[in-house]
Write an enzyme that holds these catalytic residues in place. Structure first.
Site, mmCIF file in Angstrom:
data_model
loop_
_atom_site.group_PDB
_atom_site.id
_atom_site.type_symbol
_atom_site.label_atom_id
_atom_site.label_comp_id
_atom_site.label_asym_id
_atom_site.label_seq_id
_atom_site.Cartn_x
_atom_site.Cartn_y
_atom_site.Cartn_z
ATOM 1 N N GLY A 355 -1.993 3.045 -12.552
ATOM 2 C CA GLY A 355 -0.564 2.885 -12.331
ATOM 3 C C GLY A 355 -0.278 1.645 -11.521
ATOM 4 N N GLY A 358 5.815 0.090 -7.025
ATOM 5 C CA GLY A 358 6.432 -0.820 -6.088
ATOM 6 C C GLY A 358 5.533 -1.145 -4.914
ATOM 7 N N PHE A 359 4.587 -0.295 -4.651
ATOM 8 C CA PHE A 359 3.759 -0.537 -3.477
ATOM 9 C C PHE A 359 2.422 -1.168 -3.823
ATOM 10 C CE2 PHE A 359 6.646 2.811 -2.194
ATOM 11 C CZ PHE A 359 7.148 2.264 -1.031
ATOM 12 N N GLY A 360 2.124 -1.280 -5.079
ATOM 13 C CA GLY A 360 0.860 -1.902 -5.447
ATOM 14 C C GLY A 360 0.183 -1.129 -6.560
ATOM 15 N N ARG A 361 -1.067 -1.522 -6.803
ATOM 16 C CA ARG A 361 -1.782 -0.883 -7.912
ATOM 17 C C ARG A 361 -2.452 0.412 -7.476
ATOM 18 N NH1 ARG A 361 -3.952 -4.233 -12.070
ATOM 19 N NH2 ARG A 361 -2.406 -5.836 -12.329
ATOM 20 N N VAL A 362 -2.616 1.303 -8.427
ATOM 21 C CA VAL A 362 -3.304 2.559 -8.145
ATOM 22 C C VAL A 362 -4.527 2.642 -9.041
ATOM 23 C CG1 VAL A 362 -3.071 5.042 -8.023
ATOM 24 C CG2 VAL A 362 -1.076 3.612 -7.692
ATOM 25 N N LYS A 377 -4.653 3.816 -3.691
ATOM 26 C CA LYS A 377 -3.496 2.938 -3.792
ATOM 27 C C LYS A 377 -3.753 1.721 -2.936
ATOM 28 C CE LYS A 377 0.317 4.794 -4.545
ATOM 29 N NZ LYS A 377 1.679 5.317 -4.714
ATOM 30 N N ASP A 473 12.374 8.032 -1.617
ATOM 31 C CA ASP A 473 12.217 7.453 -2.949
ATOM 32 C C ASP A 473 11.879 8.533 -3.975
ATOM 33 O OD1 ASP A 473 12.409 5.427 -4.730
ATOM 34 O OD2 ASP A 473 10.491 4.485 -4.250
#
Ligand SMILES: *[C@@H]1O[C@H](CO)[C@@H](O)[C@H](O)[C@H]1NC(C)=O
Ligand SMILES: *[C@@H]1O[C@H](CO)[C@@H](O)[C@H](O)[C@H]1NC(C)=O
Ligand SMILES: *[C@@H]1O[C@H](CO)[C@@H](O)[C@H](O)[C@H]1NC(C)=O
Ligand SMILES: *[C@@H]1O[C@H](CO)[C@@H](O)[C@H](O)[C@H]1NC(C)=O
Ligand SMILES: *[C@@H]1O[C@H](CO)[C@@H](O)[C@H](O)[C@H]1NC(C)=O
Ligand SMILES: *[C@@H]1O[C@H](CO)[C@@H](O)[C@H](O)[C@H]1NC(C)=O
Ligand SMILES: *[C@@H]1O[C@H](CO)[C@@H](O)[C@H](O)[C@H]1NC(C)=O
Length: 677
Positions: A355, A358-362, A377, A473
């Site tokens: 995934g 908004g906070f980065g890649r997972v 994450k 969120d």
């Protein structure tokens, strides 16, 4: 290794076990349980060494082991007074990682041998979400609990408690024992065998619990006591045994030996007869035993090896360098090594990406030592400032536990990078089931159970913890589905990252377009009421199978809420529902309508007019009727949002950019804007 069973007076068990009224005689002693005929259920198995192993390294599981025949714990000849009993047993908890385990073991008096309906995790294989505290449980237990569950008022993550029909203990205390004049702490998860004495005095109705490491003599004073009228709680015929459970983190729970006597003192366990715990595998040591004799004879080769090793060591050190400051020592167990995470995710390879948010890649990964599946994450962070507050918050988030939250297992920190480690959710995020063509299907029943789960998770964040946690969120893409398609909220509290270490003169508004309550754009402040607003938008998207905003390249975006309102005004709110759901019958249609109405109610422009999460849960469960509403009072909801000030001032930063994606539906991600004070 060989375990011996001393069955003193239970020999006649075999003869009467077919008779329903069969009852155990009044004492037994087991050193290992081979041939003991305990009734095992759940994950419980008998090991080859004769130990009862209640749980293993499988997450979210439970195990039960009960003596097969019931005991009568009442004295009919004496006004139903409870009878005295005494028991002693030896157990061990071996966590998968040192200091991170879950959830514990109990000694239980139960009306059944397999506790149907019991749940794992914080429910310890004893109770479940609906029957906690219910008098019709007829359960008394002594819990050895290795997780602090706020929901049940646990005092810490290493305590002993006496439970009566409820996991909220009637008395509990940190695990310790009296040695001379001082109390010494015991780590329940220490891995070593621990000895317990539970004594119940029927005349005083007093239950006393004593615990010590196996090799230590019995402490003179009990650790814990409680007055319990067993006659009024347990059933006439009661089974004795053990339960245990695992949560996101796992531990293996063993019982090694057990003695019991009704109306008398249980035989003191003879430690020389107690079977041994299985040895822990130490493959590393074995390998050296082979390598060393070959390497040692040749000194030259050895020196060369050292040089090569040093070069590799320096290179690796650089590769795996982490930032670890003094203040972080206290978060010890929640800290993962970068090396482990690197290995787990095959070097953060692209193939492991599950995934991008908004906070980065997972990344998906498998922890090398435990083989536990995790999601890692990776968040870029520029400033060191504020990291301390953020990490302490992250650490306290790790203590939030709820079946509808994605459990945070720990973190790791490097230069300009923060890595958060979560439980892995095999079914991905909810949005891919809701939008677009060719999506996997979810029935209304499944959607409803997800919605209820998310509501209960959010209620827990708002009310179940000693401080209020605002998610900030809520949206379908932040709801993940576990193996059983339960909805689990992820990323809670992460939005706080923007608050720390940034310019104090700016307020960042974090959230996602379409889910942001109108007042947020004015005050910049997230509250539980702004979460409720976003939850409303979430309800609408689940029921309608559409995103809250449908972007059009022409610029006149259509808002989902406007459309639902329009349908309602026409007196046909059901038309707003996902076409896939419209075939359902009367009851289902009524439920869909209720969810749509609740979605509108939560989206009220006036924060004070929105329901609280507690009310929202009641409405969803059908425990309370929705209040009367008219379209007029909700009419302003969407237009107010568009008109709000500051809205044209957005500047987008870290780590996701919006700029070009506005016109294209699929790539719309999180965004936020900066307002100068
Ligand atoms: C356990 O059950 C088996 C058969 O079911 C029986 O042969 C054995 O004697 C029982 N053992 C005890 C200790 O009751
Ligand atoms: C745990 O026990 C269950 C049931 O006995 C078994 O199916 C599973 O493979 C075990 N898992 C591990 C990791 O040993
Ligand atoms: C909880 O357990 C009781 C039995 O004690 C059972 O009747 C009930 O269905 C269970 N509830 C859930 C939610 O599993
Ligand atoms: C307690 O459990 C019984 C039987 O499962 C159920 O009928 C009753 O409603 C429950 N009481 C409460 C207060 O939940
Ligand atoms: C023992 O445990 C208690 C409660 O967790 C803690 O407050 C105390 O500091 C511990 N004492 C020692 C000597 O570790
Ligand atoms: C809890 O146990 C302690 C130790 O035995 C005892 O002193 C205390 O009175 C107990 N509290 C209750 C409420 O029973
Ligand atoms: C204990 O409970 C039993 C059964 O409910 C009751 O008959 C008895 O009076 C109780 N004893 C006391 C001292 O409350």
């Amino acid at each position: 290794m060989f375990s011996r069973v001393l069955v003193q007076t239970v020999l006649f068990l075999g003869l009467v076990s077919s008779c329903a009224a069969a009852q155990a005689d009044d004492s037994f002693v087991f050193y290992g349980f081979t041939g003991a005929n305990l009734t095992l259920s759940g994950q419980a198995v008998l090991t080859s060494g004769g130990l009862v192993q209640l749980t293993n390294d499988t997450a979210e599981e439970q195990g039960h082991a009960f003596f097969p025949l019931p005991f009568r714990l009442r004295d009919h000849s004496n006004r139903n007074r409870p009878l005295s009993f005494s028991t002693s047993f030896i157990f061990a908890i071996v966590p998968k990682y040192p200091d991170v385990g879950g959830h514990g073991i109990t000694f239980a008096l139960s009306p059944t041998v397999n506790l149907p309906g019991s749940m794992p995790s914080q429910h310890l294989g004893l109770l479940n979400t609906t029957d906690n505290g219910n008098l019709s449980n007829h359960i008394v237990a002594v819990e050895f609990d290795t997780v602090k569950t706020v929901e049940f008022g646990d005092i810490n993550a290493n305590h002993v408690g006496i439970d009566v029909n409820s996991l909220n203990s009637v008395n509990s205390t940190a695990a310790s024992y009296l040695d001379g004049g001082t109390y010494r702490n015991i780590s329940l998860m220490g891995g070593g065998p621990l000895r317990v004495w539970v004594e119940y005095d029927g005349s005083r109705m007093k239950m006393e619990v004593t615990i010590s490491p196996m090799e230590v003599a019995r402490p003179k004073i009990p650790l814990l006591s409680a007055i319990v009228n067993l006659s009024s709680i347990v059933k006439e015929e009661t089974y004795l045994g053990f339960t245990a459970s695992t949560g996101a983190a796992t531990e293996t729970n063993y019982v090694l030996a057990w003695s019991f006597r009704l109306d008398g003192k249980a035989e003191e366990l003879d430690l020389s007869k107690v079977p041994k715990l299985p040895a822990k595998d130490k493959p590393g040591r074995e390998r050296w035993r082979v390598v060393l004799p070959i390497a040692l004879p040749s000194a030259g080769v050895f020196v060369l090896l050292i040089v090569i090793a040093m070069v590799i060591f320096v290179a690796r050190r650089r590769k795996f360098a982490e930032v670890l400051e003094d203040w972080e020592q206290e978060y010890g167990p929640q800290r993962f090594s970068y090396r482990d995470l690197y290995r787990a995710t095959r070097g953060f390879s692209e193939e492991q990406v599950v995934g991008v948010g908004g906070f980065g890649r997972v990344y998906k990964g498998v922890l090398p030592s435990s083989k536990v599946e995790v999601a890692v994450k990776k968040i870029a962070h520029e400033s060191q400032q504020g990291m301390r507050e953020f990490v302490s918050e992250i650490a306290s988030m790790g203590r939030l536990r709820h079946r509808n939250l994605v459990q945070l297992l720990g973190y790791c920190r490097r230069q300009r990078e923060l890595l958060l480690v979560y439980e892995f959710m095999p079914n991905g995020s909810l949005d891919r089931y809701l939008f677009g063509s060719g999506r996997p299907k979810l029935s209304w029943e499944q959607r409803m159970s997800i919605v209820k789960g998310v509501a209960s998770g959010l209620l827990y964040l708002h009310c179940g913890w000693d401080q209020v946690v605002v998610h900030r969120d809520i949206k379908a893409s932040n709801v993940l589905l576990d193996g059983d398609l339960n909805g689990r909220l992820s990323d809670f509290g992460l939005a706080r990252l923007y608050d720390h270490g940034t310019n104090p003169h700016t307020t960042h508004v974090v959230g996602t377009f379409g889910y942001l309550a109108p007042e947020v754009t004015k005050t910049g402040k997230a509250t539980t009421m702004t979460d409720v607003y976003a939850f409303g938008a979430f309800l609408l998207e689940v029921a309608c199978g559409r995103r809250p905003i449908n972007m059009r390249s022409s610029g006149d975006d259509s808002l989902l809420i406007d459309w639902v309102l329009e349908c309602w005004k026409k007196g046909a709110i059901a038309e707003a529902a996902d076409p896939e759901l419209r075939r359902g019958g009367g009851e289902e249609a009524a439920e869909i309508e209720r969810v749509l109405m609740l979605g509108l109610f939560c989206s009220h422009t006036d924060p004070m007019a929105r329901p609280s999460m507690r009310q929202a849960v009641q409405y969803l469960e059908g425990d309370a009727p929705l209040p009367e509403m008219s379209p007029a009072c909700l009419d302003a909801s969407s237009s107010a949002f568009r008109r709000s000030e500051g809205f044209d001032e957005f500047g987008v930063a870290f780590p996701y950019t919006l700029t070009t994606s506005f016109g294209r539906d699929s790539s719309v991600g999180e965004w936020f804007f900066t307002q100068s004070r």
